[in-house]
Write an enzyme that holds these catalytic residues in place. Structure first.
Site, PDB file in Angstrom:
ATOM      1  CG  ASP A 498     -29.840  52.920 -49.164  1.00 19.08           C
ATOM      2  OD1 ASP A 498     -30.238  52.810 -47.974  1.00 19.08           O
ATOM      3  OD2 ASP A 498     -29.332  52.326 -49.849  1.00 19.08           O
TER       4      ASP A 498
HETATM    5  C1  BGC Z   1     -25.908  55.555 -52.675  1.00 16.10           C
HETATM    6  C2  BGC Z   1     -27.147  54.771 -53.001  1.00 16.10           C
HETATM    7  C3  BGC Z   1     -27.078  53.318 -52.127  1.00 16.10           C
HETATM    8  C4  BGC Z   1     -26.167  53.641 -50.934  1.00 16.10           C
HETATM    9  C5  BGC Z   1     -25.520  52.163 -50.362  1.00 16.10           C
HETATM   10  C6  BGC Z   1     -25.296  55.387 -51.529  1.00 16.10           C
HETATM   11  O1  BGC Z   1     -24.148  56.377 -51.527  1.00 16.10           O
HETATM   12  O2  BGC Z   1     -26.310  56.780 -53.382  1.00 16.10           O
HETATM   13  O3  BGC Z   1     -27.731  54.390 -54.177  1.00 16.10           O
HETATM   14  O4  BGC Z   1     -27.951  52.798 -52.039  1.00 16.10           O
HETATM   15  O5  BGC Z   1     -25.185  54.325 -51.043  1.00 16.10           O
HETATM   16  O6  BGC Z   1     -25.245  52.291 -49.037  1.00 16.10           O
HETATM   17  C1  NOJ Z   2     -29.072  51.334 -54.297  1.00 18.41           C
HETATM   18  C2  NOJ Z   2     -29.525  50.250 -53.077  1.00 18.41           C
HETATM   19  O1  NOJ Z   2     -28.923  49.121 -53.258  1.00 18.41           O
HETATM   20  C3  NOJ Z   2     -30.765  50.382 -52.836  1.00 18.41           C
HETATM   21  O2  NOJ Z   2     -31.056  49.349 -51.581  1.00 18.41           O
HETATM   22  C4  NOJ Z   2     -31.690  51.604 -52.651  1.00 18.41           C
HETATM   23  O3  NOJ Z   2     -32.803  51.483 -52.374  1.00 18.41           O
HETATM   24  C5  NOJ Z   2     -31.543  52.479 -53.828  1.00 18.41           C
HETATM   25  N1  NOJ Z   2     -29.822  52.584 -53.966  1.00 18.41           N
HETATM   26  C6  NOJ Z   2     -31.896  53.909 -53.624  1.00 18.41           C
HETATM   27  O4  NOJ Z   2     -31.012  54.598 -52.572  1.00 18.41           O
END
Ligand code: BGC
Ligand code: NOJ
Length: 829
Positions: A498
């Site tokens: 993400d």
């Molecule tokens: C986090 C990710 C997460 C995303 C969700 C980010 O701030 O680092 O792990 O998947 O937010 O929107």
């Molecule tokens: C947490 C999110 O829930 C997931 O969708 C994502 O793939 C991972 N973070 C990695 O960014």
């Protein structure tokens, strides 16, 4: 195989009872458990903290919790004991009086907190009976002193005004709407019932109730904290009736106990919804008096002797059945414990919660994630395939007709929303994985024909809706179509990572990286999506073959070959696969980059997608890619996400560069993606590596370094600080992570090699060479397979022979058998 762990200063595993026993309340972080399995849920920490909700932690929250409190975990299922003026809590908080003994047993769907002080023992067993919309606390109080005691027990829960965001932000309204009714031992929280709500919360007590409080101000005080709440210290309920402000539920129970005497009674927290449960008569029985018929029934039901114990037995039986679908006895105690108990249990939590409610997810931010829920299913489908089926169709219905998806949906409404963004161009592909895993588990191909519309279309009737198979085709087609200058799939706002935001270019500190920027006309591409596509396309091909549709199988396989050719020609960096191309077409994850030279995700997915496979034109690359992971990314606490960590913010890459080096997506150990490398080692037949890597992130192995690790040693955490961080080895964001499902895939299908397939149960283990064998009991499509694997020649992989009920079977796929028990012998070599 069961055993207890040696433990750590804060507790130990009790595998026999399937419990984690916390022996000190002051754990390095609050250690959480979940109550509930269907629609009514609670979070419960080892100090009785947490809250409850029905279906949706944002839209139907029943009890209140203040996140990021001081201390972190404050507020919950509190009992205050007043024993001759000495006030204490069995769960230690909030008074934090020193007790003579404390124990919290987190079990499967229940927690038991017991403490003893001055010869008085109080034990509180909290759980949600299967299929019911209520939580029970069975409380046992014993006077083990030699003197008679007159003890008062005050319960305390804060009611939430149902919509959690409003509850915690809109005080100009909420402090004027609170309403309750009290009748005997039952406290009814009925705020907004007079207008559009058709539901209320009941907090009842079956014990000898001698008083109550429903006003927080009266019970706690205005200037007091929970640790010095007025009523329990005064030893007398004030019988307060809340009008506005903050309604609470508190019962005063008076117990006169002779030496050695023990008594038991129950608290009930029920959600009563008149849209669900029919009641006699009208919504109100008199002006301002709500119809309590259903609430009274609940009170009656759980006042009957034995009712609570029977409900608890049902919960136990429910978990025996769930876990009974997969049980292993192997030489590795960590793998046994996690695979048999905790890993499967965590899979239930991620299936139910997705990323919505934990100690890190507030229940109001994220709901059911599209990619997350599809992946969570992989670790859940073997437990209750029917629920997995429903979930797949719910998720698919939030896909849009162009193939993209709403990134999340609310569990109460099942409607997708763009609150956390959209246009993540990996989302749709995960639907192929979840659907195929469901069919392989259940054998139910009819799901493919189930009517399932797209979220942006309206339909006159169900029969106008597209089928699920149509969604899968749309997903495959989308990735094939939306490709960039190198022929790789476009990334959109981000792929699985993400934080790899190649189109956001954000300079505004207050905006979300995931929603900022414009993906239209962008040319940023993802190697990881290419790898994921290879995997999904192969699954689709196999699916079509299983359906006897060879032309469709060939059509999809042609796409796979095209993508494979592209990936091998544009994404090989010499020693590993690159990660992406940015919006200007510049490579990411290459030795030519200053930082972020090598990333984990593309190695995992390229290998799992079949790139660099031995025997192919680029044979050897897969192994080299994983060896590069080992050389550059592996640590004793797991594989870091990339190296070198980004040292400065780069708007061309987005959030991944926003984190300090060593945490989260900036070179943290992101457990979820580690599992793809584990599976990669299994694919390559490296059983010793697979187990070593499996152990590196396995929480049960972290008891030995618990003061560094800090999180619960019984469930996976999303992230452990990487080697660039000052707190290397510290875990964060436990419970709601895709690691749960994927690790169950690793351990059950990769290492132990029990792989559901279209035609039956494939057995293809990948174990350490030193293992002499192991045993698995697997229930599959109605039959029970007792599988004994022996390894006389000390290999890691390769099945030499298989017998089923004494008869030799060719190959390593166990046929679908008649219900009942079957003995399977597998010899490796
Ligand atoms: C986090 C990710 C997460 C995303 C969700 C980010 O701030 O680092 O792990 O998947 O937010 O929107
Ligand atoms: C947490 C999110 O829930 C997931 O969708 C994502 O793939 C991972 N973070 C990695 O960014």
């Amino acid at each position: 195989m069961s055993q207890n762990s040696v433990g750590n200063p804060y507790g130990h595993f009790d595998d026999q009872n399937r419990e984690y026993v916390v022996t000190r309340p002051d754990t390095p972080l609050p250690w959480l458990n979940y109550l509930g399995q269907d629609e009514f849920f609670g979070l419960c920490t080892n100090t009785a903290g947490g809250y409850t909700f029905w279906k949706d932690a944002k839209l139907r929250r029943l009890t209140r919790y203040r996140y990021n409190n001081v201390p972190y975990d404050l507020g919950g299922r509190y009992l205050y004991v007043n024993d001759g003026g000495s006030v204490w809590n069995p769960g230690w908080k909030p008074v934090k009086a020193k007790t003579d003994a404390y124990e919290c047993r987190h079990g499967l769907g229940y927690s038991v907190i017991s403490s003893t002080k001055d010869g008085l023992s109080v034990s509180q067993t909290m759980f949600v009976p299967p299929g019911e919309n209520l939580e029970l606390w069975k409380v046992t109080v014993k006077n083990s002193s030699s003197k008679a005691k007159s003890v008062k027990v005050f319960s305390y829960q804060e009611f939430c005004f149902f919509e959690a965001l409003n509850d915690m932000t809109n005080y100009q309204r909420t402090w004027s709407i609170g309403e309750v009714e009290v009748e005997g031992g039952a406290i009814y929280h009925k705020t907004e019932y007079r207008e559009r709500r058709n539901h209320y919360t009941l907090f009842g007590c079956t014990g000898p109730v001698t008083g109550f409080d429903t006003s927080r101000d009266a019970f706690v005080g205005i200037h007091e904290g929970l640790h010095e709440a007025k009523v329990p210290f005064a030893g007398k309920a004030s019988n307060s009736k809340a009008f506005g402000w903050n309604p609470i539920g508190s019962h005063e129970v008076t117990l006169n106990l002779k030496p050695g005497e023990e008594t038991t009674y129950t608290y009930i927290l029920a959600y009563v919804d008149h849209d669900l449960v029919r009641f006699r008569g009208e919504k109100f029985t008199a002006p301002f008096v709500i119809n309590k018929a259903v609430g009274m029934d609940v009170m009656k039901k759980y006042s009957a002797p034995g009712a609570v114990d029977a409900a608890f037995d049902r919960l136990k039986a429910y978990w025996d059945q769930n876990l009974g679908n997969f049980q292993v006895a192997s030489p590795d105690p960590h793998a046994n414990r996690m695979a048999n108990i905790w890993n499967q249990y965590q899979c239930m939590a991620t299936f139910n919660m997705s990323r919505s409610a934990s100690m890190y997810e507030t229940g109001i931010g994220r709901g059911m994630g599209f990619r997350d829920s599809n992946q969570d299913l992989l670790g859940f489908v073997h437990m209750i395939p029917g629920r997995a089926r429903e979930r797949i169709l719910d998720i698919a219905a939030t896909q849009l007709s162009d193939g993209t998806c709403y990134h999340q949906y609310q569990p109460l409404t099942k409607k997708g929303n763009a609150d956390v963004g959209g246009d993540f161009y990996d989302d749709h592909l995960w639907l192929v994985l979840s659907t195929v895993s469901y069919i392989k588990e259940s054998g139910d191909r009819s799901i493919l024909d189930a009517p399932c519309g797209f979220a942006d279309k309206t339909y006159a009737s169900n029969k106008d809706k597209e089928t699920l198979l149509h969604h899968l085709e749309t997903s495959i087609a989308y990735t094939m179509t939306k490709r960039g200058p190198h022929g790789l799939p476009l990334i959109g706002h981000a792929d699985w990572n993400d934080c790899l935001n190649l189109n956001c270019f954000s300079t505004e500190p207050n905006e979300s990286f995931q929603t900022a920027g414009d993906v239209k006309d962008s040319k940023a591409e993802s190697v990881m999506i290419a790898g994921l596509f290879l995997y999904a396309a192969r699954q689709m091909t196999e699916l079509y073959k299983a359906l006897g549709r060879s032309a469709d199988a060939a059509r999809i396989d042609a796409h796979r070959k095209t993508m494979l050719g592209i990936l091998e020609s544009v994404a090989w960096d010499g020693e590993w696969y690159t990660r992406a191309y940015d919006a200007e077409g510049k490579v990411i994850g290459s030795k030519t980059n200053e930082e972020g030279k090598i990333f984990i995700e593309s190695q995992g997915w390229a290998v799992l997608g079949g790139a660099g496979a031995d025997g192919g034109p680029f044979g050897g690359r897969a192994r080299q890619a994983l060896e590069s992971v080992h050389k550059h990314l592996y640590t004793k606490n797991g594989v870091v996400l990339q190296q070198p960590a980004y040292s400065t913010y780069n708007k061309a890459y987005g959030e991944v560069t926003s984190y300090p080096p060593g945490v989260k997506e900036n070179a943290g150990i992101f457990s979820h993606n580690n599992t793809w490398i584990h599976l990669g080692w299994c694919l390559l037949g490296e059983g010793d590596r697979a187990l070593e890597y499996y152990h590196s992130i396995c929480p049960s192995t972290k008891e030995a370094q618990i003061d560094t690790y800090r999180s619960e040693p019984y469930v996976y955490a999303q992230m452990t600080a990487g080697k660039d961080a000052p707190c290397f080895g510290e875990a964060k964001n436990s419970w709601l992570t895709g690691t749960a499902a994927w690790t169950f895939v690793v351990v059950s299908q990769g290492i132990f090699g029990i792989q559901p397939d279209f035609a039956g149960l494939r057995v293809d283990p990948c174990i350490p060479k030193g293992w002499k064998g192991f045993e698995v009991t697997r229930k599959f499509r109605g039959a029970t397979y007792h599988i004994t694997v022996t390894n006389p020649n000390g290999v890691s992989k390769g099945v030499k022979s298989v017998t089923v009920d004494g008869k030799a079977v060719a190959g390593n796929i166990l046929p679908v058998l008649a219900s009942g028990d079957h003995a399977v012998a597998v010899v490796l070599g």
